[in-house]
Design a protein around this motif. Structure first.
Motif, PDB file in Angstrom:
ATOM      1  N   LEU A 137      46.197  22.362 -16.242  1.00 33.95           N
ATOM      2  CA  LEU A 137      45.960  21.540 -14.907  1.00 33.95           C
ATOM      3  C   LEU A 137      45.194  20.270 -15.688  1.00 33.95           C
ATOM      4  CD1 LEU A 137      44.237  23.661 -11.912  1.00 33.95           C
ATOM      5  CD2 LEU A 137      46.435  22.523 -12.147  1.00 33.95           C
ATOM      6  N   PHE A 138      44.293  20.439 -16.443  1.00 28.27           N
ATOM      7  CA  PHE A 138      43.568  19.227 -17.081  1.00 28.27           C
ATOM      8  C   PHE A 138      44.594  18.256 -17.806  1.00 28.27           C
ATOM      9  CE2 PHE A 138      39.544  21.992 -16.918  1.00 28.27           C
ATOM     10  CZ  PHE A 138      39.252  21.943 -15.532  1.00 28.27           C
TER      11      PHE A 138
ATOM     12  N   SER B 189      46.626  16.377 -15.808  1.00 31.62           N
ATOM     13  CA  SER B 189      45.816  15.239 -14.970  1.00 31.62           C
ATOM     14  C   SER B 189      45.530  14.028 -16.054  1.00 31.62           C
ATOM     15  CB  SER B 189      44.672  15.945 -14.278  1.00 31.62           C
ATOM     16  OG  SER B 189      45.037  16.643 -13.443  1.00 31.62           O
TER      17      SER B 189
ATOM     18  N   GLU C   9      40.127  24.125  -9.683  1.00 31.47           N
ATOM     19  CA  GLU C   9      40.931  22.948  -8.944  1.00 31.47           C
ATOM     20  C   GLU C   9      40.196  21.989  -8.508  1.00 31.47           C
ATOM     21  OE1 GLU C   9      43.077  25.767  -6.460  1.00 31.47           O
ATOM     22  OE2 GLU C   9      44.912  25.562  -7.951  1.00 31.47           O
TER      23      GLU C   9
ATOM     24  N   MET D  21      39.460  19.919 -11.332  1.00 32.06           N
ATOM     25  CA  MET D  21      40.747  18.861 -11.766  1.00 32.06           C
ATOM     26  C   MET D  21      40.669  17.815 -10.729  1.00 32.06           C
ATOM     27  SD  MET D  21      44.101  18.357 -10.187  1.00 32.06           S
ATOM     28  CE  MET D  21      44.538  19.915  -9.513  1.00 32.06           C
TER      29      MET D  21
END
Length: 296
Positions: free
Chosen positions: A167-168, A171, A264, A267
């Protein structure tokens, strides 16, 4: 609501401390009872504390702490800790937790939904608390400054660590997972370098893997952001920011959705700091996917 018995072969563990406290409560002075109730309510934390530490937290002397322990029939603090370790080790087993949890269900699906909904409601209320909002803001600020983000977790949290690192990275914040156990973790730790920040998921005592991550982070002056399941965990003292996400009732199956929700939220918080970088990273991801996809 009637309760079904535990599954065959799963006897309820004997809680020696609770039994002794119940029988001797009326014999304890107010000062000793205060210590005894603290010990009962902070069993995991007590494992890592001295009598002096406990006394300082309660505003009393270490001698009073020892007298309380002995008044409950234990030889000393070491004897008490061994009793706590034995009991917590039994009640922490997945099979016992599953047996204890399902023993509360009269029907399957409705009760399961109620259990999960209640657990998530409790966790989301905790996530939205003023303390956690402030900790989340501090944590995101620290993570945003990182060269790379290392995400630590083992067991089920190890799967979440892989997901969080993905996720990171998507992003715009390069990340890697620290999620192996035993000596295999050593190779992952070679990735850690000055300028990184480690996001650590921790549930209880400082096991060897956690200790190794903490030691390497200290050696490299790498800041720590922690997601803890116990507010009084001594690990929080080593963190630049610590968020507390309580798990389900002690002795019941622990659900991992609350931890995912916290990750999340982090994130999205990171993405909001530099949305242009996040969008550019995602656009590049789409371009790379088009290269990989076979022609139509």
């Amino acid at each position: 609501m009637s309760r079904k018995p535990l599954l065959p072969g799963h006897r309820a563990p004997v809680d020696r401390f609770a039994d002794r406290l119940r029988k001797r409560r009326h014999t304890l002075s107010p000062s000793l009872l205060k210590v005894a109730e603290y010990l009962d309510g902070n069993r995991h934390a007590v494992l890592g504390k001295s009598a002096l530490d406990i006394g300082m937290e309660l505003g009393t002397s270490d001698a009073t702490v020892i007298r309380a322990v002995q008044a409950l029939g234990f030889g000393g603090l070491v004897d008490l800790k061994e009793t706590f370790q034995d009991y917590l080790g039994i009640t922490a087993s997945p099979s016992h937790k599953m047996a204890a949890t399902t023993a509360h269900y009269v029907t399957g699906s409705d009760a399961a939904i109620d259990f999960v909904a209640a657990d998530l409601a409790n966790a989301m209320a905790a996530l939205g608390s003023a303390e956690n909002r402030a900790a989340m803001a501090r944590g995101i600020e620290v993570l945003a400054s990182a060269r790379r983000i290392g995400v630590f977790g083992i067991g089920a949290s190890g799967i979440i660590a892989s997901y969080a690192a993905r996720l990171f990275s998507r992003s715009g914040y390069p990340s890697y997972a620290l999620n192996l156990t035993g000596i295999a973790l050593a190779e992952q730790l070679l990735q850690m370098a000055e300028g990184d920040v480690v996001l650590m998921m921790a549930h209880g005592r400082k096991h060897r893997e956690a200790a190794a991550v903490l030691a390497e982070a200290e050696r490299l002056s790498v800041p720590l952001v922690m997601i803890l399941t116990q507010e009084d965990s001594p690990l929080g003292k080593q963190a630049a920011a610590a968020i507390t996400m309580p798990r389900s009732k002690s002795g019941h199956v622990a659900l991992h959705a609350p931890m995912l929700c916290c990750i999340e939220a982090m994130m999205l918080g990171l993405a909001s700091i530099d949305s242009e970088k996040t969008v550019e990273t995602l656009e590049r991801l789409v371009e790379l996917r088009e290269i990989i996809r076979p022609p139509k």
